[in-house]
Design a protein around this motif. Structure first.
Motif: not given
Length: 627
Positions: A509-537
């Motif tokens: 019953g001892s806890s050995l690992y628990a996933e982190s609840a925090a959001n991971p850091p931005e690898a790609i800036p938020r605005e850049v991701a918004r622009v790219v997902t508006g383009l093809l493909p």
């Protein structure tokens, strides 16, 4: 007076050169110290007496995987074939000598604890303000694994000593040694000597030879790094060190030692590749990556996953129905009108039984694994949009071939274009470096080095080339890395790891690992991701974001369907593309259409199940609150 002072008779305490008061003080201090030690002894003896000593000989429960849709719902056992308790009579003499030589050379002589070594290690740890030395005997390791004593502290060590003394009092040396071998971890999800012998060498414990016994004794020094599947060179080095130690203790002759060192190690492939479900294959892969965080394990572990079992069953059913249809079989539980007409095979394709001629139901477990290479394969990932948890996974047609196709490579082609556009958008203001929908020209403006440095943010596991092949996605890349990079873009640039394992605990019953609840850091800036997902493909289809493309060189079809709650990734293709099939008229259009229909059906069914589960949770919680 001078004479009187010189001839004065010496008193008994003068030989110490100190006053009687100081002697009494030292005697009192010594008495207090002895009383303290006696009190510590009584305290830890009492604590040890509260533990059930019969657990030492009890059969071990299996390591279990649980899903997340219903708390406490078992999915499967992690432990595979060969796990059982062995008896002393089954242990070869060479195996006993190997473990005694490597782990505890005085095992059959001491009473469970070598107090001189124990005190020395304690003083070393206290002086260094750290836990550097353990001085554990085989009996102490058995106590630690049986009662799940994992904390690195003086309190834990003293309790371990008290439990060890109780074990030595109740059980003889043979029983202690046997239970020790039945519990320890040998890497590759092997717990106990029986499973390790089967997994690595495909044989029973009684059949192990000197070389194999020495290697197993070496593995326990570092199960995750010294096992022969991961690093044969390191495993052989540990085997040789064990043989040298046995020779030094005169357990084997120098001639036999050198002869055994010269023997090659043969791992049995059929024993290593255990057929199981894709879920267990995925969980085992993640556990291997997480070993450094939760340790080597004792007697076993329990794993709570993000797996949603109803969703898993649904994607397996939908996938098999589609592949059966594509191979010319019937389509149960589906509407035939949804499916496109099958392509006409070329004359070259008629010279073999192509994918329209082999019903999937004929590929049953136990058949020749090589036959699976001729079948259509589909790998599916259902990912929770909010945190990247994997709700369901398949890695191909059947796990009996031991392949997880998410870990194999394809050339991403157009699926890599969003990364090129992201680099261009992040490079200057207003996307000034983007040539819209033309990844090759955009990449040439950026240059290979700039794009490779940008890709380092996403930690791709494969090396990247330079030049036009990079910009056009004409290089091998693990399919899971393709999925992860696209998920990063649709989730506002956050680099989620795409994991299934959420929590790991010991059998105690001892806890050995628990996933982190925090959001991971931005690898790609938020605005850049918004622009790219508006383009093809990328395309918007109602509330869904869809990406679909044919991978170059007949590497298959790629589809992403993403909504508010979840995202579905699908790869559809052949392990061994046949020219007679891939050159058939209408082949690519047929495959592309089937891939899109399958991805949409999986998304729709999985989304309906998640909505139904959420509604049921709200209803249940409402009834509970009223009660």
């Amino acid at each position: 007076m001078l004479g009187t002072g010189i001839n004065r008779r010496k008193r008994w305490f003068d030989v110490f050169g100190i006053s009687p008061g100081r002697i009494l003080f030292l005697l009192g201090l010594l008495a207090c110290l002895l009383a303290l030690l006696f009190g510590v002894f009584l305290w830890y003896s009492w604590r040890a007496s509260t533990y059930d000593i019969d657990l030492v000989a009890a059969p071990l429960p299996g390591c279990t995987v649980y899903d997340s849709s219903s708390p406490g719902l078992r999915v499967a056992e992690l432990t595979g074939k060969g796990r059982r308790d062995v008896a002393w009579s089954e242990l070869p003499e060479d195996l006993i000598h190997a473990f005694v030589a490597r782990e505890d050379e005085r095992f059959f002589e001491h009473g469970g604890v070598v107090f001189s070594s124990f005190v020395r290690s304690m003083l070393k740890n206290i002086s260094s303000f750290s836990y550097q030395q353990g001085a554990s005997t085989i009996s102490m390791q058995l106590a630690r694994n049986t009662y799940d004593l994992r904390d690195k502290s003086i309190d834990r060590k003293l309790l371990e000593v008290a439990l060890t003394l109780r074990i030595e009092e109740k059980y003889d040396k043979k029983a202690i040694f046997t239970q020790y071998l039945n519990r320890i971890y040998f890497g590759q999800d092997c717990y106990g000597i029986a499973q390790a012998a089967w997994h690595y060498f495909g044989k029973e414990v009684s059949a192990l030879d000197l070389s194999e016994s020495a290697m197993l004794a070496g593995i326990v020094r570092g199960p995750s790094i010294f096992n022969p599947v991961r690093d044969m060179k390191a495993a052989v080095c540990q085997r040789n060190a064990t043989l040298d130690r046995m020779c030094a203790l005169k357990m084997i002759s120098p001639e036999l030692c050198e002869k055994t060192k010269a023997q090659p190690v043969e791992i049995v492939p059929s024993a290593v590749s255990q057929a199981s479900s894709y879920v267990l294959m995925w969980v085992r892969g993640e556990l291997s990556e997480l070993r450094g965080q939760y340790g080597e394990g004792g007697a076993g572990i329990n794993v709570v996953t993000a797996l949603n079992l109803p969703v898993q069953r649904e994607i397996e059913r939908e996938t098999e129905a589609m592949l059966t249809f594509m191979e010319g079989g019937s389509v149960p539980l589906m509407v035939d009108e949804e499916f496109p007409p099958a392509p006409q095979t070329s004359s070259a394709g008629k010279r073999r039984r192509d994918f329209l001629r082999t019903p999937a139901r004929r590929m049953m477990p136990g058949r020749d694994k090589a036959g699976l290479g001729k079948c259509i394969q589909a790998a599916v990932l259902c990912v929770k949009a909010s945190n990247g948890n994997i709700l369901a996974v398949t890695g191909g047609r059947s796990p009996i071939d031991g392949k997880n196709r998410w870990l194999e490579t394809s050339r991403p082609g157009l699926a890599f274009a969003p990364i090129v556009f992201a680099c261009a958008s992040d490079f200057g203001e207003h996307g000034m470096h983007i040539v819209e929908n033309k990844a090759l020209e955009t990449g040439r403006r950026l240059g290979s080095r700039a794009l490779i440095r940008y890709c380092a943010r996403l930690h791709f596991s494969d090396s990247l080339p330079e030049g036009d092949d990079l910009y056009s996605g004409l290089f091998p890349m693990k399919r899971i890395d393709i999925a992860r990079s696209l998920f990063c873009l649709i989730r506002r640039g956050r680099d989620y790891p795409l994991r299934m394992v959420r929590r790991i605990s010991s059998l105690g019953g001892s806890s050995l690992y628990a996933e982190s609840a925090a959001n991971p850091p931005e690898a790609i800036p938020r605005e850049v991701a918004r622009v790219v997902t508006g383009l093809l493909p990328f395309q918007k289809e109602g509330r869904l974001t869809v990406l679909r493309c044919s991978l170059p060189g007949n590497d298959g079809q790629w589809v992403l369907v993403s909504g508010r709650e979840m995202a579905v990734f699908l790869w559809l293709g052949f392990d061994e593309p046949d020219a007679g099939v891939t050159s058939s008229r209408g082949y690519e259009a047929f495959m592309r259409r089937c891939a899109l229909i399958l991805a949409n059906r999986i998304y729709s069914r999985a989304n309906d199940l998640l909505t139904e589960q959420k509604r049921h949770e709200h209803t249940t919680s409402g009834i509970a609150s009223r009660d």
